[in-house]
Design a protein around this motif. Structure first.
Motif, PDB file in Angstrom:
ATOM      1  N   TYR A 239     -24.716  15.355  93.901  1.00 46.46           N
ATOM      2  CA  TYR A 239     -23.335  14.892  93.823  1.00 46.46           C
ATOM      3  C   TYR A 239     -22.967  14.277  92.471  1.00 46.46           C
ATOM      4  CZ  TYR A 239     -24.145  15.500  98.781  1.00 46.46           C
ATOM      5  OH  TYR A 239     -24.498  16.025 100.004  1.00 46.46           O
TER       6      TYR A 239
ATOM      7  N   ASP B 201     -29.912  12.442  99.394  1.00 39.43           N
ATOM      8  CA  ASP B 201     -28.516  12.170  99.062  1.00 39.43           C
ATOM      9  C   ASP B 201     -28.332  10.771  98.469  1.00 39.43           C
ATOM     10  OD1 ASP B 201     -27.994  14.628 100.138  1.00 39.43           O
ATOM     11  OD2 ASP B 201     -26.821  13.895 101.840  1.00 39.43           O
ATOM     12  N   TYR B 202     -29.297   9.894  98.690  1.00 43.77           N
ATOM     13  CA  TYR B 202     -29.100   8.482  98.364  1.00 43.77           C
ATOM     14  C   TYR B 202     -30.109   7.956  97.332  1.00 43.77           C
ATOM     15  CZ  TYR B 202     -26.898   9.647 102.715  1.00 43.77           C
ATOM     16  OH  TYR B 202     -26.162  10.302 103.668  1.00 43.77           O
TER      17      TYR B 202
ATOM     18  N   PHE C 295     -17.284   9.390  99.230  1.00 38.74           N
ATOM     19  CA  PHE C 295     -18.019  10.633  98.953  1.00 38.74           C
ATOM     20  C   PHE C 295     -17.352  11.274  97.742  1.00 38.74           C
ATOM     21  CE2 PHE C 295     -19.813  14.647 101.251  1.00 38.74           C
ATOM     22  CZ  PHE C 295     -20.902  14.634 100.406  1.00 38.74           C
TER      23      PHE C 295
ATOM     24  N   CYS D 166     -16.135  15.278  96.489  1.00 41.38           N
ATOM     25  CA  CYS D 166     -16.432  16.261  97.536  1.00 41.38           C
ATOM     26  C   CYS D 166     -15.232  16.551  98.426  1.00 41.38           C
ATOM     27  CB  CYS D 166     -17.617  15.775  98.367  1.00 41.38           C
ATOM     28  SG  CYS D 166     -19.148  15.667  97.409  1.00 41.38           S
TER      29      CYS D 166
ATOM     30  N   HIS E  90     -18.315  14.463 105.224  1.00 39.18           N
ATOM     31  CA  HIS E  90     -18.095  13.039 104.930  1.00 39.18           C
ATOM     32  C   HIS E  90     -18.759  12.157 105.977  1.00 39.18           C
ATOM     33  CE1 HIS E  90     -15.175  14.346 101.921  1.00 39.18           C
ATOM     34  NE2 HIS E  90     -15.003  13.086 101.568  1.00 39.18           N
TER      35      HIS E  90
ATOM     36  N   TYR F 175     -22.538  12.258 105.400  1.00 35.61           N
ATOM     37  CA  TYR F 175     -22.883  11.500 104.206  1.00 35.61           C
ATOM     38  C   TYR F 175     -22.820   9.998 104.462  1.00 35.61           C
ATOM     39  CZ  TYR F 175     -22.478   9.637  99.440  1.00 35.61           C
ATOM     40  OH  TYR F 175     -22.659   8.916  98.286  1.00 35.61           O
ATOM     41  N   GLN F 176     -21.729   9.544 105.073  1.00 35.43           N
ATOM     42  CA  GLN F 176     -21.523   8.105 105.236  1.00 35.43           C
ATOM     43  C   GLN F 176     -22.421   7.531 106.328  1.00 35.43           C
ATOM     44  OE1 GLN F 176     -17.424   7.071 105.213  1.00 35.43           O
ATOM     45  NE2 GLN F 176     -17.769   4.943 105.821  1.00 35.43           N
TER      46      GLN F 176
END
Length: 548
Positions: free
Chosen positions: A250, A295-296, A333, A336, A355, A358-359
């Motif tokens: 990202y 992702d993090y 996000f 995106c 979303h 992701y969250q």
């Protein structure tokens, strides 16, 4: 098999056409937002019938979907139906049964937010739980059974669903086949789907500063007005210091653009998640099906470099919070959502799910991943999703926070210069006062080889007037349409206007003008402003500072 499928589809279309119904009202409102409810209520009070055609399954949009710590700005600019909503919230919290976990209304305040939390003198409450807001919206519309009808989970046929003749919308059709006929239409969606399908001019993304003579629009690399950014160097590469190893997820490899230039990027979305730390009302963050800890990884580096707070946990009643984005890496996000405004419904659902993954994944990650500092995991593990909120949606908010999508280009375009008082805004139908607030639009690699965000702008502005021309299209585009959420404003001005109290203000003003246009059989652009303004002020709207 292909023949069978084709016959099945044809049969479905035939069945839909047979069972489709036609409904009629003075005003047809597309969207189930707070603005839609405010408009419908005002229509009823003007003696007009109104139909709310809502893609949503629940009324209220963000006010009932987690945004309970109201972005109120200067509360003395909020009047009429909008203020009445917060008064009704206050009335709900007067009931002892509303306080399920031992809080007391009289001592509930948010630190540093005394006037926002409770204003007994005016009997309004600006901070509330999503379920309480949903109850208020639902109770409100049923007070007018002969005037307001609500149809939920009805989606505009964006290809063939708008019948327009001589610049006037005659009807709209949803994917179910049902048709809604009206004299006036209101687009109360965040996406602006009706205005677009009706052929009205609109804009997506950031205008160049040169378009409207602004300073805060367009690309804003290195702006002094940004707070949600990396304050210390953070490496963007999979193997730190090695560009050949690839880039963490990202982070864009595109050139961010020249400062002040326009682009199609829009500010980031997130869910306003309602969290609880009350043990009997807490649901541990579940692991998403599409969970990917990679992702993090950027957050791990960010926290190691800065150890900053990374979520705004704004307190709301009953031991809950309205959780929002904070800092350089949080619940937004970033980058995106660019294709969301004009995407198909199917693609939008994919973006919304991404979303959520992701969250929710982020909340799970910082609560469980062993690489996260123990003190952070222990602190986050005390929180969870509120068990008594969004009970038919796995305790997850009903709606993604669409901070910006299409924006009408109407009779008047609100700009930074209106928000800062550099120009005299014509024909006020309400006021705004919140910061010019844009969340980040992109995450990129800066010239020094470090990761950086761009697009965040936070600039205070004094209370300003919002023009009637910003809620009506150009006359050549349509003569019987109002746009109350995706209204006519530049990117940066919309960053201030896009607050829930303002959307309700504009909903009321549009409905009042709609009644006048119906009674006089005139275009919405021809409504006499002097008559309109007198009626709005009589009904409690604050049009200028001297009205407060």
């Amino acid at each position: 098999m292909k023949t069978s499928l084709k016959l099945t589809f044809v049969s479905f279309l035939f069945a839909a056409s047979v069972f489709a119904k036609t409904y009629q009202a003075d005003v047809v409102i597309y969207g189930g937002t707070s603005s839609a409810v405010a408009a419908a209520v005002q229509c009823a009070r003007e003696g007009k019938t109104a139909i709310i055609v809502a893609p949503e399954k629940h009324l209220g949009a963000m006010s009932s979907a987690g945004l309970g710590f109201t972005d109120s700005g200067k509360t003395y600019t909020i009047g009429g139906v909008s203020k009445e909503f917060y008064h009704r919230i206050w009335k709900e919290y007067k009931k002892p049964e509303t306080w399920k976990f031992g809080n007391k209304r009289e001592n509930f305040t948010a630190k540093g937010q005394r006037t926002k939390a409770m204003d007994d003198e005016n009997q309004v409450m600006w901070i509330f739980e999503p379920s309480v807001a949903l109850k208020v919206f639902n109770d409100w519309v049923v007070e007018y059974p002969d005037k307001i009808k609500v149809f939920k989970d009805e989606w505009l046929d964006r290809e063939n669903g708008v019948v327009k003749k001589d610049g006037r919308i005659e009807s709209i059709k949803t994917l179910s086949g049902d048709v809604y006929e009206g004299k006036i239409f209101i687009d109360a969606t965040f996406e602006g789907d009706l205005l677009a399908s009706a052929g009205c001019e609109y804009h997506i993304g950031r205008e160049a500063n040169s378009v409207y003579g602004e300073t805060l629009n367009g690309v804003q690399k290195g702006s002094p007005h940004q707070g949600h950014n990396f304050k210390k160097p953070v490496d963007p590469y999979v193997v730190e210091g090695n560009p050949d190893s690839g880039i963490l997820k990202y982070i864009s490899t595109e050139d961010p653009g020249e400062n002040g230039k326009g682009d199609k990027r829009i500010q980031a979305y997130c869910f306003r998640v309602c969290l609880s730390k009350v043990p009997e009302n807490r649901v541990a963050f579940p692991k998403p099906k599409n969970y990917n800890a990679d992702d993090y990884l950027l957050w791990l580096r960010y926290y190691k470099a800065e150890a900053r707070k990374f979520i705004i946990n704004a307190p709301i009643p009953n031991g809950k919070t309205d959780a929002n984005n904070r800092g350089a890496f949080s619940t937004d996000f970033i980058g995106c959502n660019y294709d969301y405004p004009e995407a198909s419904y199917e693609r939008r659902r994919e973006i919304i799910q991404a979303h959520k993954d992701y969250q929710l994944g982020f909340l799970y990650f910082i609560s469980n991943d062993p690489r996260v500092p123990k003190k952070v995991r222990e602190r986050m593990s005390k929180w969870g999703l509120a068990k008594d909120e969004f009970v038919d949606n796995d305790n997850w908010p009903f709606n993604l926070y669409i901070r910006e999508a299409r924006r009408l280009v109407g009779e008047y375009v609100m700009t930074e210069n209106d928000c800062t008082g550099k120009v005299e805004t014509p024909k006020s139908v309400g006021m705004g006062s919140y910061n010019m607030d844009s969340h980040n639009t992109q995450r990129y690699i800066s010239p020094d080889g470090k990761v950086q965000n761009e697009g965040d702008i936070q600039v205070r502005c004094s209370p300003y007037e919002i023009s009637y021309g910003s809620i009506v299209p150009k006359k050549k585009d349509c003569v019987n349409l109002f746009v109350t959420s995706a209204c006519s404003a530049s990117h940066i001005a919309y960053g201030s206007i896009r607050m829930e109290p303002v959307f309700m203000i504009l909903g009321q003003s549009a409905a009042t003008a709609a009644a006048m246009a119906i009674d006089q059989n005139i275009a919405v652009q021809d409504v006499d402003y002097e008559t309109l303004s007198k009626k709005l002020k009589k009904d409690g709207q604050i049009l200028k500072l001297e009205d407060k």
